[in-house]
Write an enzyme that holds these catalytic residues in place. Structure first.
Site, PDB file in Angstrom:
ATOM      1  N   SER A 136      57.507  51.272  38.289  1.00  0.00           N
ATOM      2  CA  SER A 136      56.387  51.395  39.220  1.00  0.00           C
ATOM      3  C   SER A 136      56.842  51.906  40.581  1.00  0.00           C
ATOM      4  O   SER A 136      57.839  51.433  41.130  1.00  0.00           O
ATOM      5  CB  SER A 136      55.726  50.014  39.375  1.00  0.00           C
ATOM      6  OG  SER A 136      54.686  50.026  40.319  1.00  0.00           O
ATOM      7  N   SER A 188      46.930  56.353  49.741  1.00  0.00           N
ATOM      8  CA  SER A 188      45.769  56.306  50.624  1.00  0.00           C
ATOM      9  C   SER A 188      46.069  55.955  52.065  1.00  0.00           C
ATOM     10  O   SER A 188      45.257  56.255  52.948  1.00  0.00           O
ATOM     11  CB  SER A 188      44.751  55.298  50.080  1.00  0.00           C
ATOM     12  OG  SER A 188      45.291  53.983  50.054  1.00  0.00           O
ATOM     13  N   THR A 244      38.433  56.937  40.062  1.00  0.00           N
ATOM     14  CA  THR A 244      37.297  56.142  40.521  1.00  0.00           C
ATOM     15  C   THR A 244      36.077  57.027  40.656  1.00  0.00           C
ATOM     16  O   THR A 244      36.191  58.247  40.822  1.00  0.00           O
ATOM     17  CB  THR A 244      37.603  55.475  41.871  1.00  0.00           C
ATOM     18  OG1 THR A 244      36.531  54.602  42.214  1.00  0.00           O
ATOM     19  CG2 THR A 244      37.754  56.500  42.977  1.00  0.00           C
ATOM     20  N   LYS A 247      34.697  57.107  45.366  1.00  0.00           N
ATOM     21  CA  LYS A 247      35.196  57.813  46.543  1.00  0.00           C
ATOM     22  C   LYS A 247      34.679  59.249  46.531  1.00  0.00           C
ATOM     23  O   LYS A 247      33.620  59.530  47.049  1.00  0.00           O
ATOM     24  CB  LYS A 247      36.716  57.688  46.612  1.00  0.00           C
ATOM     25  CG  LYS A 247      37.158  56.231  46.823  1.00  0.00           C
ATOM     26  CD  LYS A 247      38.653  56.078  46.914  1.00  0.00           C
ATOM     27  CE  LYS A 247      39.042  54.665  47.339  1.00  0.00           C
ATOM     28  NZ  LYS A 247      38.654  53.604  46.385  1.00  0.00           N
ATOM     29  N   THR A 276      32.787  41.930  30.542  1.00  0.00           N
ATOM     30  CA  THR A 276      32.016  42.160  31.762  1.00  0.00           C
ATOM     31  C   THR A 276      30.803  43.018  31.456  1.00  0.00           C
ATOM     32  O   THR A 276      30.860  43.914  30.600  1.00  0.00           O
ATOM     33  CB  THR A 276      32.887  42.817  32.856  1.00  0.00           C
ATOM     34  OG1 THR A 276      32.198  42.820  34.090  1.00  0.00           O
ATOM     35  CG2 THR A 276      33.258  44.242  32.485  1.00  0.00           C
ATOM     36  N   THR A 277      29.708  42.733  32.135  1.00  0.00           N
ATOM     37  CA  THR A 277      28.486  43.510  31.950  1.00  0.00           C
ATOM     38  C   THR A 277      28.719  44.956  32.402  1.00  0.00           C
ATOM     39  O   THR A 277      29.390  45.219  33.395  1.00  0.00           O
ATOM     40  CB  THR A 277      27.336  42.890  32.758  1.00  0.00           C
ATOM     41  OG1 THR A 277      27.087  41.571  32.238  1.00  0.00           O
ATOM     42  CG2 THR A 277      26.066  43.705  32.662  1.00  0.00           C
ATOM     43  N   THR A 362      47.630  45.465  53.783  1.00  0.00           N
ATOM     44  CA  THR A 362      47.337  46.819  53.313  1.00  0.00           C
ATOM     45  C   THR A 362      48.466  47.773  53.650  1.00  0.00           C
ATOM     46  O   THR A 362      48.797  48.672  52.868  1.00  0.00           O
ATOM     47  CB  THR A 362      46.008  47.305  53.924  1.00  0.00           C
ATOM     48  OG1 THR A 362      44.986  46.332  53.668  1.00  0.00           O
ATOM     49  CG2 THR A 362      45.596  48.638  53.337  1.00  0.00           C
TER      50      THR A 362
END
Length: 403
Positions: A136, A188, A244, A247, A276-277, A362
């Protein structure tokens, strides 16, 4: 234990460090982004938003809004269940087909957020492949880190954007073990871009799969908005491309793309998908409209990159420090948490400019910043006001420090 005292003491510590986060109660104006109304104790006021991740303003695009209105009238508000139990709407299957095509992959799988797509996919892949080692990048997003941790697979961290260190780390792993190299395209906070081709070369040499997070690049780069991997002609070399819808595409949701077998494997084993729904059909419809528009229109991308270049030039002229990078993210560096919050508060209260301070966890302590995200919809007047406001604050800080 006095639980309330514990919670209060921890929150007080955040306040002393200048890291306590306050939500800005704002209401975006449909059709008038980046302008918004801020609500507070002093009433309502108009502000300009400079930190949105609706990078291209597609959350305001009339084609997207029309598609969502139509889907709401056609399907109702919610999906009505998980994808396995009554919740797979036709809009979901169409969206997955669009996403697979966007990245030149066989298949795609839709999740409720980008965080969940990273968490569930990395966790499932690493946990289910026997003796898997995840290699990673040191600056990977929290969602990737959490997914890897939850898998309980061995994780080896390589130095950020360093193919040579990646090669050293992979060389030390038993060649027979499955290996998954996880990294991002655009990071980001600093806005730097991964050397994707070099990383793929190393991964191929050691027989490793590749997992690329394109969250901050989809919609914004490439002739059809497929991200940095499309722009550089490298998508076919990536085992999993994750992205995603929240964004560049302006709505909400996350996804992975890859081979039929890989996506079906994650669909069949990932608890974060199974239990999950499903996303509301209205959201899927808006995403389809946004993706289709950006596949054929380059106007938004071209305008955004022009806005970024203009903002950087104006910041340089005003001697406001910012990190230079090849992406659309403009980090104005402050280097101090309390001061960063003070500048953010001053911009909002005195100048009607909303930029959220970015601090630990962050970014590392001592690298606090204001993260500016120019969009195609920021006007010259918006930009001039922002830079003039920042320049005024910087001059006042210089005077204060000299005194």
């Amino acid at each position: 234990m006095n639980y309330e005292n514990f919670f209060t003491a921890q929150l007080d510590q955040l306040r002393r460090e200048g890291r306590y986060r306050v939500f800005a109660d704002i209401e975006r104006h449909a059709g008038n982004f980046p302008h918004a109304t801020q609500y507070g104790a002093g009433g309502e006021r108009q502000v300009t938003v400079w930190c949105s991740n609706d990078y291209l303003g597609m959350g305001q695009h009339p084609t997207v809004l029309a598609a969502m209105h139509e889907a709401l009238d056609r399907c109702g508000a919610g999906a009505g269940g998980t994808r396995n139990i009554a919740g797979t709407n036709h809009f979901h299957t169409v969206l997955e087909h669009e996403l697979a095509g966007l990245h030149g992959k066989d298949s795609a799988l839709l999740f409720n957020s980008g965080y969940m797509s990273n968490w569930a996919s990395l966790c499932t892949l690493a946990a289910k492949m026997p003796q898997c080692v995840v290699v990673s990048d040191a600056l990977n997003h929290a969602s990737m880190i959490e997914g890897i941790r939850h898998s309980r697979a061995e994780c080896v961290v390589f130095e950020h954007n360093d193919p040579s260190d990646l090669a050293r780390k992979l060389a030390a792993i038993d060649p027979a073990r499955p290996k998954l190299v996880a990294f991002e395209s655009v990071y980001s906070m600093d806005g730097d871009v991964a050397p994707i081709e070099a990383i793929c070369d190393v991964a191929d040499r050691f027989g490793a799969m590749t997992y690329l997070d394109e969250v901050h690049a989809v919609g914004l780069y490439g002739p059809h908005g497929g991200g940095i991997s499309e722009r550089d002609g490298l998508a076919h070399r990536i085992s999993v491309i994750e992205g995603t819808l929240a964004k560049g595409f302006g709505v909400i949701g996350g996804y992975i793309t890859g081979s039929h077998a890989l996506c079906d494997f994650v669909r069949s084993y990932a608890s974060g998908f199974i239990f999950t729904t499903a996303l509301p059909p209205t959201v899927a419809a808006g995403a389809i409209a946004s993706i289709r528009h950006l596949k054929s229109s380059d106007a938004e991308r071209t305008r955004m990159h022009e806005r970024v270049a203009r903002l950087r030039a104006k910041l340089d002229q005003a001697d406001v420090p910012h990190l230079h990078n090849p992406s659309h993210i403009v980090p104005v560096m402050v280097w101090d948490a309390a001061l960063c919050k003070e500048i953010s508060d001053t911009l909002l209260e005195r100048f009607g400019v909303y930029v959220q301070p970015i601090n630990y966890p962050t970014v590392p302590r001592g690298t606090e910043r204001l993260r500016l995200t120019p969009s195609p919809l920021h006007s010259d007047a918006d930009m001039d006001h922002l830079v003039d406001s920042l320049a005024t604050i910087w001059r006042e800080l210089s005077i204060r420090r000299a005194a």
